[in-house]
Scaffold this motif. Structure first.
Motif, PDB file in Angstrom:
ATOM      1  N   GLY A 119       0.464   8.828  -5.579  1.00  0.00           N
ATOM      2  CA  GLY A 119       0.100   9.774  -5.128  1.00  0.00           C
ATOM      3  C   GLY A 119      -1.263   9.819  -4.384  1.00  0.00           C
ATOM      4  N   VAL A 120      -1.965   8.655  -4.380  1.00  0.00           N
ATOM      5  CA  VAL A 120      -3.388   8.715  -3.679  1.00  0.00           C
ATOM      6  C   VAL A 120      -3.364   7.053  -3.252  1.00  0.00           C
ATOM      7  CG1 VAL A 120      -5.771   8.558  -4.307  1.00  0.00           C
ATOM      8  CG2 VAL A 120      -4.113  10.038  -5.826  1.00  0.00           C
ATOM      9  N   LEU A 121      -4.229   7.291  -1.993  1.00  0.00           N
ATOM     10  CA  LEU A 121      -4.562   6.086  -1.302  1.00  0.00           C
ATOM     11  C   LEU A 121      -6.006   5.736  -1.379  1.00  0.00           C
ATOM     12  CD1 LEU A 121      -3.560   3.799   0.543  1.00  0.00           C
ATOM     13  CD2 LEU A 121      -3.703   5.110   2.364  1.00  0.00           C
ATOM     14  N   THR A 139       0.767  -1.281  -0.075  1.00  0.00           N
ATOM     15  CA  THR A 139      -0.050   0.134   0.058  1.00  0.00           C
ATOM     16  C   THR A 139       0.929   1.093   0.059  1.00  0.00           C
ATOM     17  OG1 THR A 139      -1.722  -1.269   1.303  1.00  0.00           O
ATOM     18  CG2 THR A 139      -1.814   1.285   1.026  1.00  0.00           C
ATOM     19  N   TRP A 140       1.857   1.208   0.798  1.00  0.00           N
ATOM     20  CA  TRP A 140       2.892   2.335   0.764  1.00  0.00           C
ATOM     21  C   TRP A 140       3.485   2.711  -0.506  1.00  0.00           C
ATOM     22  CZ3 TRP A 140       4.190   6.644   2.118  1.00  0.00           C
ATOM     23  CH2 TRP A 140       5.797   7.278   1.931  1.00  0.00           C
ATOM     24  N   GLU A 141       3.918   1.348  -1.303  1.00  0.00           N
ATOM     25  CA  GLU A 141       4.651   1.540  -2.628  1.00  0.00           C
ATOM     26  C   GLU A 141       3.498   2.204  -3.445  1.00  0.00           C
ATOM     27  OE1 GLU A 141       7.520   1.232  -3.660  1.00  0.00           O
ATOM     28  OE2 GLU A 141       8.216   0.495  -1.306  1.00  0.00           O
ATOM     29  N   GLU A 142       2.137   1.719  -3.500  1.00  0.00           N
ATOM     30  CA  GLU A 142       1.249   2.286  -4.249  1.00  0.00           C
ATOM     31  C   GLU A 142       0.928   3.542  -3.922  1.00  0.00           C
ATOM     32  OE1 GLU A 142      -3.829   1.530  -4.565  1.00  0.00           O
ATOM     33  OE2 GLU A 142      -2.334  -0.372  -4.249  1.00  0.00           O
TER      34      GLU A 142
END
Length: 91
Positions: A19-21, A11-14
């Motif tokens: 630039g969006v979670l 999730t951090w890499e994504e």
């Protein structure tokens, strides 16, 4: 207001790449929380602008995890994520 969210490496890499979670159903670790997420989504749809996509889910975050003098979640405590997995606490 500062919020804290515990996320996996993926999730951090994504987040770094896009630039969006985005919250997704498959990110819910425990099926026992599905009913709570469904209720929360219904309440958010009623009170806020409706979601653009039906697969959007809230991202869990804390304003205050333990008490007013210790707001940040403690990654050393169990229950945040599967045992043995690397995680990040995002601010």
């Amino acid at each position: 207001m500062q919020l804290w969210s515990i996320q996996t490496v993926g999730t951090w890499e994504e987040l770094k790449n896009s630039g969006v979670l985005y919250g997704k159903k498959e990110y819910i670790m425990d099926e026992d929380f599905n009913e709570a997420y469904t209720w929360l989504i219904q309440q958010m749809d009623k009170r806020l602008a409706p979601r653009r996509y039906t697969d959007q889910y809230p991202v869990w975050a804390w304003f205050q995890c333990y008490h007013s003098s210790k707001k940040r979640p403690d990654l050393r405590k169990s229950g945040h994520i599967e045992s043995g997995k690397k995680m990040y606490c995002l601010k």
